[in-house]
Design a protein around this motif. Structure first.
Motif, PDB file in Angstrom:
ATOM      1  N   ARG A  44      49.781  36.918  42.242  1.00  0.00           N
ATOM      2  CA  ARG A  44      48.754  37.951  42.382  1.00  0.00           C
ATOM      3  C   ARG A  44      47.410  37.354  42.754  1.00  0.00           C
ATOM      4  N   LEU A  45      47.080  36.199  42.177  1.00  0.00           N
ATOM      5  CA  LEU A  45      45.801  35.571  42.510  1.00  0.00           C
ATOM      6  C   LEU A  45      45.734  35.250  43.997  1.00  0.00           C
TER       7      LEU A  45
ATOM      8  N   LEU B 259      35.147  30.232  50.302  1.00  0.00           N
ATOM      9  CA  LEU B 259      35.523  30.582  48.932  1.00  0.00           C
ATOM     10  C   LEU B 259      36.041  29.356  48.176  1.00  0.00           C
TER      11      LEU B 259
ATOM     12  N   ARG C  51      31.885  25.419  40.975  1.00  0.00           N
ATOM     13  CA  ARG C  51      31.474  26.189  39.800  1.00  0.00           C
ATOM     14  C   ARG C  51      31.350  25.252  38.608  1.00  0.00           C
TER      15      ARG C  51
ATOM     16  N   ALA D  89      38.370  40.418  41.322  1.00  0.00           N
ATOM     17  CA  ALA D  89      39.823  40.359  41.478  1.00  0.00           C
ATOM     18  C   ALA D  89      40.450  39.611  40.302  1.00  0.00           C
ATOM     19  N   VAL D  90      39.838  38.489  39.927  1.00  0.00           N
ATOM     20  CA  VAL D  90      40.374  37.706  38.806  1.00  0.00           C
ATOM     21  C   VAL D  90      40.272  38.520  37.518  1.00  0.00           C
TER      22      VAL D  90
ATOM     23  N   LEU E  42      31.770  37.109  48.527  1.00  0.00           N
ATOM     24  CA  LEU E  42      32.957  36.325  48.171  1.00  0.00           C
ATOM     25  C   LEU E  42      32.986  36.045  46.674  1.00  0.00           C
ATOM     26  N   ALA E  43      31.850  35.654  46.128  1.00  0.00           N
ATOM     27  CA  ALA E  43      31.795  35.352  44.697  1.00  0.00           C
ATOM     28  C   ALA E  43      32.041  36.607  43.869  1.00  0.00           C
TER      29      ALA E  43
ATOM     30  N   ILE F  20      36.330  41.203  53.508  1.00  0.00           N
ATOM     31  CA  ILE F  20      34.971  40.749  53.797  1.00  0.00           C
ATOM     32  C   ILE F  20      34.860  40.320  55.255  1.00  0.00           C
TER      33      ILE F  20
ATOM     34  N   LEU G 236      42.819  29.908  40.145  1.00  0.00           N
ATOM     35  CA  LEU G 236      42.492  30.254  41.529  1.00  0.00           C
ATOM     36  C   LEU G 236      41.812  29.087  42.234  1.00  0.00           C
TER      37      LEU G 236
ATOM     38  N   ARG H  84      40.405  41.793  37.227  1.00  0.00           N
ATOM     39  CA  ARG H  84      41.451  42.827  37.238  1.00  0.00           C
ATOM     40  C   ARG H  84      42.799  42.234  36.827  1.00  0.00           C
ATOM     41  N   ILE H  85      43.120  41.062  37.391  1.00  0.00           N
ATOM     42  CA  ILE H  85      44.405  40.433  37.076  1.00  0.00           C
ATOM     43  C   ILE H  85      44.454  40.055  35.594  1.00  0.00           C
TER      44      ILE H  85
ATOM     45  N   GLY I 251      42.230  32.322  34.705  1.00  0.00           N
ATOM     46  CA  GLY I 251      42.500  32.841  36.042  1.00  0.00           C
ATOM     47  C   GLY I 251      41.599  32.204  37.077  1.00  0.00           C
ATOM     48  N   LEU I 252      40.340  32.074  36.738  1.00  0.00           N
ATOM     49  CA  LEU I 252      39.403  31.440  37.669  1.00  0.00           C
ATOM     50  C   LEU I 252      39.790  29.989  37.949  1.00  0.00           C
TER      51      LEU I 252
ATOM     52  N   ALA J  27      35.373  48.486  42.971  1.00  0.00           N
ATOM     53  CA  ALA J  27      34.766  48.066  44.230  1.00  0.00           C
ATOM     54  C   ALA J  27      33.248  48.271  44.171  1.00  0.00           C
TER      55      ALA J  27
ATOM     56  N   ASP K 195      33.451  39.620  44.759  1.00  0.00           N
ATOM     57  CA  ASP K 195      34.781  40.211  44.920  1.00  0.00           C
ATOM     58  C   ASP K 195      35.854  39.349  44.264  1.00  0.00           C
ATOM     59  N   THR K 196      35.704  38.042  44.369  1.00  0.00           N
ATOM     60  CA  THR K 196      36.691  37.150  43.768  1.00  0.00           C
ATOM     61  C   THR K 196      36.660  37.258  42.242  1.00  0.00           C
TER      62      THR K 196
ATOM     63  N   ILE L 238      33.057  27.498  47.135  1.00  0.00           N
ATOM     64  CA  ILE L 238      32.365  28.191  46.034  1.00  0.00           C
ATOM     65  C   ILE L 238      33.035  27.883  44.699  1.00  0.00           C
ATOM     66  N   LEU L 239      34.367  27.970  44.694  1.00  0.00           N
ATOM     67  CA  LEU L 239      35.093  27.771  43.441  1.00  0.00           C
ATOM     68  C   LEU L 239      35.113  26.312  43.023  1.00  0.00           C
TER      69      LEU L 239
END
Lengths: 193, 193
Positions: free
Chosen positions: A144-145, A181, A188, B152-153, B145-146, A156, B181, B155-156, B177-178, B123, B148-149, A184-185
């Motif tokens: 899902r991720l 992205l 962090r 998304a994480v 991107l930051a 986007i 990802l 929500r999961i 999750g982060l 959203a 929305d990502t 970005i990650l």
DNA sequence: TAGCTGATAGCAGTGACTGCTATCACGACT
DNA sequence: AGTCGTGATAGCAGTCACTGCTATCAGCTA
């Protein structure tokens, strides 16, 4: 009249898009769409669950293609790469018809109901992609991720592209978004803080 | 009767949730909600744009809090960390009332209209977070991107948590999750292939 | 007491969507 | 060719979300 003619759903979708484009979504009734396709309002609501759905008729095949692309990805492909490849392929297809994309996007922007359904369709596509990844052996929550993230980056990229479709390359925007992205990650604070 | 009594929107929201919970969303009419709150159907549709919206009344403050959290993040905080902190705070709040979360989730799962509106609300929240990031100086597409990502994480993580709220920690699921990802994206084929 | 303002009640209407029933086209069977 | 079963369609009637309009009310002000 019009009874038993082939591809009733396709005819309704064509009539609907034409009416939506010329009159707007709200100003078009289910009866009008049916009449233009040569059938009864009741038949329209049997073939499509609601008036929004007919707008997204063409997406049905797109969804199948994306899921198939993931299923057919070479063995050993990383989940995120499989998902990205499926959406990159979709980017290329969309870019072939910038005019159609602009009309579609204009209608969606102009109408809240269509915008909600659009979100719903993208969520559905992400769910399908995650399912396809799982069938390849990708465990949760990775599936899902990967699927949701690829979808988010796609959205986007599309939103940026549609602002000036003639002078930008959608697949490139999508790829660059993924790279951005990842950066970005990577930068962090991290899970320890 | 009921005229000029305080907090009419709050009273309607309370009445609506009670009726949705006992009868279901579809089986509850706007007139019923209004009557239970001691007012007229017409007043209900003046205070809420539609029947779905009353269900998400409590989210209005949550949205403001998340945006404020981003605005108030320490200077120099990375965009993804600011967004993640805002949603992690939300995770903690949600976890305080697992029962309410379960009821809410059950209603959303049981009704397509509510599910669509839920997507729309998330959203909207992501858009608000991206806007808050932009006001802190984060450029596009990094801001979206930051935001929305992170969304998304979130929500999961929520979907996993709600499956067994008593034995899992939502903020931890979100953080993990982060990390997951980040790892997924770090190991992709990369922009060169 | 009269007048102003903003919120509410109440009516009438549109249109999405549904359940039910009658009807039709077409193929299978005789 | 005639009959019959089957699935798709027409057509009617009804519910309910939502809207525009107007009358009315509570509370404040002069």
């Amino acid at each position: 009249m019009g009874r038993w003619e082939p591809n009733p759903r396709g005819r309704l979708a064509k009539a609907a898009i034409e009416l939506f484009t010329t009159q707007g979504f709200d100003q078009t009734t289910g009866a009008q769409i049916a009449a233009r396709a040569g059938m009864h309002e009741r038949s329209f609501f049997r073939l499509f669950p609601d008036k929004r759905e007919v707008f997204f008729h063409a997406l049905e095949t797109a969804q199948r293609e994306a899921v198939a692309a993931i299923a057919d990805a070479p063995e050993g492909t990383a989940p995120i790469d499989a998902a990205a490849a499926a959406l990159e392929q979709r980017c290329a297809i969309i870019q072939q018809h910038p005019g159609a994309a602009l009309i579609r996007h204009g209608l969606i922007e102009a109408n809240v109901e269509l915008r909600e359904r659009d979100l719903s369709k993208h969520a559905e596509l992400a769910t399908g992609m995650a399912e396809a990844l799982r069938e390849r052996g990708t465990p949760e929550p990775t599936a899902r991720l990967a699927a949701d993230t690829a979808m988010a980056v796609f959205r986007i990229a599309f939103d940026r592209w549609i602002g000036d479709p003639e002078h930008q390359d959608l697949p490139t925007l999508f790829r660059d978004g993924l790279s951005e992205l990842a950066s970005i990650l990577a930068h962090r604070r991290g899970p320890s803080g």
